[in-house]
Design a protein around this motif. Structure first.
Motif, PDB file in Angstrom:
ATOM      1  N   TYR A  49     -37.596 -72.163 -75.819  1.00  0.00           N
ATOM      2  CA  TYR A  49     -36.770 -73.401 -76.258  1.00  0.00           C
ATOM      3  C   TYR A  49     -37.291 -74.359 -76.975  1.00  0.00           C
ATOM      4  CZ  TYR A  49     -33.716 -77.317 -75.318  1.00  0.00           C
ATOM      5  OH  TYR A  49     -32.863 -78.406 -75.294  1.00  0.00           O
ATOM      6  N   SER A  53     -35.714 -75.194 -80.714  1.00  0.00           N
ATOM      7  CA  SER A  53     -35.593 -76.689 -80.899  1.00  0.00           C
ATOM      8  C   SER A  53     -36.039 -76.885 -82.122  1.00  0.00           C
ATOM      9  CB  SER A  53     -36.003 -77.198 -79.747  1.00  0.00           C
ATOM     10  OG  SER A  53     -35.459 -76.939 -78.552  1.00  0.00           O
ATOM     11  N   TRP A  69     -27.809 -74.396 -76.756  1.00  0.00           N
ATOM     12  CA  TRP A  69     -28.081 -74.896 -75.412  1.00  0.00           C
ATOM     13  C   TRP A  69     -28.149 -76.653 -75.461  1.00  0.00           C
ATOM     14  CZ3 TRP A  69     -27.297 -71.264 -72.107  1.00  0.00           C
ATOM     15  CH2 TRP A  69     -27.355 -69.981 -72.524  1.00  0.00           C
ATOM     16  N   GLU A  70     -27.601 -77.421 -74.454  1.00  0.00           N
ATOM     17  CA  GLU A  70     -27.603 -78.742 -74.532  1.00  0.00           C
ATOM     18  C   GLU A  70     -29.128 -79.121 -74.007  1.00  0.00           C
ATOM     19  OE1 GLU A  70     -24.559 -80.025 -71.730  1.00  0.00           O
ATOM     20  OE2 GLU A  70     -23.005 -79.331 -72.830  1.00  0.00           O
ATOM     21  N   ASN A  71     -29.765 -78.575 -73.200  1.00  0.00           N
ATOM     22  CA  ASN A  71     -31.236 -79.294 -72.756  1.00  0.00           C
ATOM     23  C   ASN A  71     -31.744 -77.948 -72.406  1.00  0.00           C
ATOM     24  OD1 ASN A  71     -30.044 -78.963 -70.007  1.00  0.00           O
ATOM     25  ND2 ASN A  71     -28.947 -80.620 -70.498  1.00  0.00           N
ATOM     26  N   THR A  74     -30.428 -76.121 -69.020  1.00  0.00           N
ATOM     27  CA  THR A  74     -29.349 -75.308 -69.047  1.00  0.00           C
ATOM     28  C   THR A  74     -29.959 -73.879 -69.513  1.00  0.00           C
ATOM     29  OG1 THR A  74     -28.355 -76.020 -71.254  1.00  0.00           O
ATOM     30  CG2 THR A  74     -27.459 -77.078 -69.173  1.00  0.00           C
ATOM     31  N   TYR A  75     -30.876 -74.071 -70.444  1.00  0.00           N
ATOM     32  CA  TYR A  75     -31.646 -72.913 -71.056  1.00  0.00           C
ATOM     33  C   TYR A  75     -32.295 -72.067 -70.030  1.00  0.00           C
ATOM     34  CZ  TYR A  75     -34.112 -69.684 -74.004  1.00  0.00           C
ATOM     35  OH  TYR A  75     -34.892 -68.474 -74.228  1.00  0.00           O
TER      36      TYR A  75
END
Length: 233
Positions: A49, A53, A69-71, A74-75
């Motif tokens: 992530y 990011s 992915w929002e955050n 969720t990932y």
């Protein structure tokens, strides 16, 4: 000479030695520059992530059925589902120099009876793209499929509008076989799917080309390649 049956009809050649291939089961595939490890959310999700990011936008997920992915939560939830899956079987690409996971790819659509399998869900972070690690990750999976498991056919499929994926398939030695129109609906969109493959008869040439390209002597002191990967047909 073309094979014919008792009716004089042309048929495919007999392969009496063929037996179904085993399903993929490797937990790790270790190379010189990277190691493929079976996706483990507790070990890999945070690193992955963070790597994803670092990108400025979500374009790397446009042609995938999942993401962006929002955050992290969720990932992480998705990696839990992915790690539990047998088909697709997801692997994290881990940089041997620092032990960090920088991307994923998967073996999917397993067809051991016919010796056919596909590579998919290729999501490489910016730190992984256009590096020798990225190329070796594909090589490790191909070698496992052909040399260890004995499959006859290795497939690559992508949205026909996904030019980077199409170029990557060609560079890695896949042959374009055609486009299946209106093949898939994903993210509310139509997908015409471009099909590529490498077959076992192609692989000895491909293996040699990968080994030549991945040799440390092919890179200068800045890590730049001296000669490109060239897999001629």
């Amino acid at each position: 000479m073309m094979a014919k049956n008792e009716f004089g009809q042309p048929v495919g050649e007999q392969i009496p030695e063929w037996v179904p291939a085993p399903l993929p089961s490797a937990q790790t595939l270790k190379g010189r520059y990277c190691t493929l490890e079976r996706l483990n959310p507790d070990k890999h999700a945070e690193q992955l992530y963070a790597a994803y990011s670092n990108e400025s936008d979500g374009r790397d997920w446009t042609y995938l059925p999942v993401g962006p992915w929002e955050n992290f939560q969720t990932y992480f939830a998705w990696t839990q589902q992915a790690a539990a899956s047998v088909d697709p079987r997801h692997y994290a690409v881990v940089d041997n120099s620092n032990g960090r996971a920088l991307g994923t790819l998967a073996l999917m659509r397993h067809d051991p009876a016919n010796g056919v399998i596909e590579v998919g869900f290729v999501v490489f972070s910016g730190a992984l793209k256009r590096t020798r690690i990225a190329t070796e990750a594909h090589y490790l999976l191909m070698s496992y499929v052909f040399d260890t498991l004995g499959y006859r056919r290795y497939e690559w499929k992508c949205d026909s509008r996904n030019e980077p994926s199409m170029k990557a398939a060609h560079r890695l030695g896949f042959d374009y076989e055609g486009t299946f129109r209106q093949h898939v609906v994903y993210k509310g969109r139509n997908r015409d799917t471009a099909w590529f493959s490498i077959i076992d008869g192609d692989w000895p040439r491909g293996r040699a080309a990968f080994n030549d390209w991945l040799d440390p002597s092919n890179f200068d002191n800045r890590g730049q390649q001296r000669r490109p990967l060239s897999i001629n047909r």
